[in-house]
Motif scaffolding. Structure first.
Motif, short mmCIF file in Angstrom:
data_model
loop_
_atom_site.label_atom_id
_atom_site.label_comp_id
_atom_site.label_asym_id
_atom_site.label_seq_id
_atom_site.Cartn_x
_atom_site.Cartn_y
_atom_site.Cartn_z
N ALA A 12 0.88 -1.18 0.00
CA ALA A 12 0.00 0.00 0.00
C ALA A 12 0.91 1.22 0.00
O ALA A 12 1.91 1.25 0.70
N VAL A 13 0.58 2.21 -0.81
CA VAL A 13 1.40 3.42 -0.87
C VAL A 13 0.65 4.59 -0.24
O VAL A 13 -0.58 4.61 -0.21
N PHE A 14 1.42 5.51 0.29
CA PHE A 14 0.84 6.75 0.79
C PHE A 14 1.78 7.88 0.42
O PHE A 14 2.96 7.66 0.13
N GLY A 15 1.24 9.07 0.39
CA GLY A 15 2.05 10.22 0.03
C GLY A 15 1.58 11.47 0.73
O GLY A 15 0.45 11.56 1.21
N LEU A 16 2.47 12.42 0.78
CA LEU A 16 2.21 13.70 1.41
C LEU A 16 2.49 14.78 0.39
O LEU A 16 3.53 14.75 -0.27
N GLY A 17 1.57 15.71 0.22
CA GLY A 17 1.77 16.76 -0.77
C GLY A 17 0.92 17.98 -0.49
O GLY A 17 0.12 18.00 0.45
N ASP A 18 1.11 18.99 -1.29
CA ASP A 18 0.38 20.25 -1.19
C ASP A 18 -0.56 20.31 -2.40
O ASP A 18 -0.12 20.57 -3.52
N SER A 19 -1.84 20.06 -2.18
CA SER A 19 -2.79 19.95 -3.29
C SER A 19 -3.19 21.28 -3.90
O SER A 19 -3.87 21.31 -4.92
N VAL A 20 -2.78 22.38 -3.30
CA VAL A 20 -3.09 23.70 -3.85
C VAL A 20 -1.90 24.23 -4.65
O VAL A 20 -2.02 24.53 -5.84
N SER A 21 -0.72 24.30 -4.03
CA SER A 21 0.47 24.81 -4.73
C SER A 21 0.88 23.90 -5.87
O SER A 21 1.44 24.36 -6.87
N GLY A 68 -3.55 5.15 -3.36
CA GLY A 68 -3.20 4.95 -1.96
C GLY A 68 -3.73 6.13 -1.15
O GLY A 68 -4.59 6.88 -1.62
N LEU A 69 -3.19 6.31 0.02
CA LEU A 69 -3.62 7.42 0.88
C LEU A 69 -2.76 8.64 0.58
O LEU A 69 -1.54 8.58 0.67
N LEU A 70 -3.39 9.74 0.23
CA LEU A 70 -2.69 11.00 0.02
C LEU A 70 -3.14 11.99 1.08
O LEU A 70 -4.33 12.10 1.36
N LEU A 71 -2.17 12.68 1.65
CA LEU A 71 -2.46 13.64 2.72
C LEU A 71 -1.92 15.01 2.35
O LEU A 71 -0.85 15.12 1.74
N GLU A 82 -8.69 11.54 10.40
CA GLU A 82 -9.82 10.73 9.94
C GLU A 82 -9.45 9.94 8.68
O GLU A 82 -9.83 8.78 8.53
N ARG A 83 -8.69 10.57 7.77
CA ARG A 83 -8.28 9.87 6.55
C ARG A 83 -7.38 8.68 6.89
O ARG A 83 -7.54 7.60 6.31
N VAL A 84 -6.45 8.87 7.80
CA VAL A 84 -5.56 7.77 8.19
C VAL A 84 -6.35 6.65 8.85
O VAL A 84 -6.18 5.47 8.53
N LYS A 85 -7.25 7.02 9.77
CA LYS A 85 -8.07 6.02 10.47
C LYS A 85 -8.89 5.19 9.47
O LYS A 85 -8.91 3.96 9.54
N ASN A 86 -9.53 5.85 8.52
CA ASN A 86 -10.34 5.16 7.52
C ASN A 86 -9.48 4.28 6.61
O ASN A 86 -9.88 3.18 6.24
N TRP A 87 -8.29 4.77 6.26
CA TRP A 87 -7.42 4.01 5.37
C TRP A 87 -6.91 2.74 6.05
O TRP A 87 -6.90 1.67 5.45
N VAL A 88 -6.49 2.87 7.31
CA VAL A 88 -6.01 1.69 8.03
C VAL A 88 -7.13 0.65 8.16
O VAL A 88 -6.91 -0.55 7.95
N ALA A 89 -8.33 1.11 8.46
CA ALA A 89 -9.46 0.18 8.56
C ALA A 89 -9.70 -0.50 7.20
O ALA A 89 -9.96 -1.72 7.15
#
Length: 184
Positions: A12-21, A68-71, A82-89
């Motif tokens: 499972a992949v996850f990532g962190l980014g700036d969805s506006v910039s 995957g999960l993007l934050l 909440e996104r992390v909790k839902n993704w782990v479940a």
């Protein structure tokens, strides 16, 4: 990574980014990682909805979902928990923790060097200071002066380059047209 024998492994992949910039290429690296693991025969888990994100495009989209999960800790940090909790479940529901599949081969791991004892460090605490902004310029650097350290941090108006000088901004008149933020 092509020589890795990980076919059938659950990934499972996850990532962190700036969805506006970076709205036109939000968390693209997550999609690229997904593609690598998928091409190696891994069982890909953890797709999430794109609903509620502020992006315009992303290489992390597969069909109508993120791969995957993007934050976005810059613009939507209140949604992260909440996104992390839902993704782990969801990962648990997809069988991430089940014993299916083969175990990874044993790998020899070298022990880290012992941690030195009795390390003395000196830490300075700098209190945040209020800043004011002078008129905006389209080119050059923006100077952020800290009177406590007598240093100016210069940030390019493109937001991608910076450097530090000693003294207030006025001492550096050769730095093209500048804006200056001065701390009391």
């Amino acid at each position: 990574m092509a020589d890795l024998n990980i076919a059938g492994k659950k990934v499972a992949v996850f990532g962190l980014g700036d969805s506006v910039s970076y709205s036109e290429n939000y968390a693209d690296a997550s999609g690229e990682l997904y593609d690598v693991f998928e091409s190696l025969g891994c069982s890909m888990l953890g797709a999430t909805s794109t609903d509620g994100y502020l992006h315009e495009a992303s290489k992390a989209i597969r069909g109508d979902k993120f791969c995957g999960l993007l934050l976005d800790e810059v613009n939507q940090e209140e949604l992260t928990g909440e996104r992390v909790k839902n993704w782990v479940a969801a990962l648990i529901g997809e069988g991430l923790l089940s014993g299916a599949g083969t175990a990874a081969p044993a790998v020899s791991v070298q022990s880290p060097a012992p941690v030195p004892q009795n390390i003395e460090t000196e830490v300075s605490v700098v209190e945040p200071v209020a800043v004011t902004q002078a008129e905006e310029q389209e080119e050059g650097f923006l100077g952020h002066y800290n009177s406590l350290t007598d240093k100016t941090w210069w940030v390019g108006n493109n937001g991608r380059s910076s450097f530090v000088t000693n003294g207030p901004p006025e001492m550096h008149s050769t730095l093209t047209k500048t804006n200056t933020r001065i701390s009391p």
